[in-house]
Design an enzyme around this catalytic site. Structure first.
Site: not given
Ligand SMILES: NC(=O)c1ccc[n+]([C@@H]2O[C@H](COP(=O)([O-])OP(=O)(O)OC[C@H]3O[C@@H](n4cnc5c(N)ncnc54)[C@H](O)[C@@H]3O)[C@@H](O)[C@H]2O)c1
Length: 242
Positions: A137, A59, A150, A153-154
């Protein structure tokens, strides 16, 4: 006719749950991820009766995103919903954080949101109910020790969301951000047990969230029912950041 959604980071915990939840609402889904594969998820989506496709793309790469977006529009005939969900962490205290750690997290988490929104904005304007949902986030709202990259970015996503909400509102496209707290996915699986226990103690509801709970909120924002909500940031965090 089914609406079409693009879900970035669609193989991850939250992205996968969003793709499956949207399919339950008869939305066709294009999944974008850096990781290869996706056959099994596409199979599950087909079983739910929708059209699905998996696209490999970084991305953060502007040209790659352009090519993938053109391919998705050609394959699906349009896009109505964009879920900017791909995200990474490279946590370190500021004194140890390298320039590369900072740049990569900003490039994936924030520039990735720009790249997809930029490429699909015109296509979304052609939809009767265009929707952009950006996954931010609580770290972007409160800051978090070890997450300068992070959190920045968020927080950037929130400013971006409000601006795009204003710019695209006259064309009927809404743009909102979702700010999850501590959700049970691979992203949080690696945290040391002691950190997890301390974090749980700060969550009023006393537990981690589930990817499916985030997906419910995203599905609502993506639906016709949320047509009068734009520029909003909705926390889903068990009360963590209130
Ligand atoms: N898990 C949490 O506690 C949490 C909390 C707040 C926000 N988030 C946000 O939610 C979103 C999803 O997170 P998640 O917990 O499912 O994490 P995850 O690691 O399970 O999934 C993230 C996905 O993004 C893909 N990815 C990473 N870099 C990429 C790139 N350069 N291009 C395309 N795809 C890419 C990865 O391959 C993975 O499949 C993220 O933006 C994360 O910051 C997660």
């Amino acid at each position: 006719m089914n609406r079409v959604a693009v879900v970035t980071g669609g193989f991850g915990g939250i992205g996968r749950a969003i793709a499956l939840r949207l399919a339950q609402d008869n939305v066709n889904v294009a999944i974008v991820d850096l990781a290869a594969g996706g056959d099994e998820l596409c199979f599950e989506l087909h079983r739910l009766g929708v059209k699905a496709g998996a696209y490999r793309c970084d991305v953060s790469d502007y040209e790659e995103v352009k090519v993938v977006c053109e391919k998705i529009v050609a394959d699906f005939g349009g896009v109505d919903i964009l879920i900017n969900n791909a995200g990474i962490t490279k946590d370190k205290l500021l004194l140890r954080m390298t320039e590369a750690d900072f740049d990569r997290v900003i490039d994936v988490n924030l520039k990735g949101v720009f790249n997809f929104t930029k490429q699909l904005a015109k296509v979304l304007m052609r939809s009767k109910s265009g929707r952009i949902i950006n996954i931010s986030s609580v770290s972007g709202l409160m800051g978090n020790t070890g997450q300068a990259n992070y959190s920045a970015s968020k927080a950037g996503i929130i400013g971006f969301t409000k601006t795009i909400a204003r710019e695209l509102a006259p064309r009927g496209v809404t743009c909102n951000a979702v700010a999850p707290g501590f959700i049970d996915t691979d992203m949080t699986a690696g945290l040391p047990e002691q950190v997890k226990t301390t974090l749980l103690g700060t969550i009023p509801l006393g537990r981690m969230g589930k990817p499916g709970e985030v997906a419910e909120l995203v599905a609502f924002l993506a639906s016709e029912r949320a047509g009068y909500i734009t520029g909003e940031v909705i926390r889903i965090d068990g009360g963590l950041a209130m």
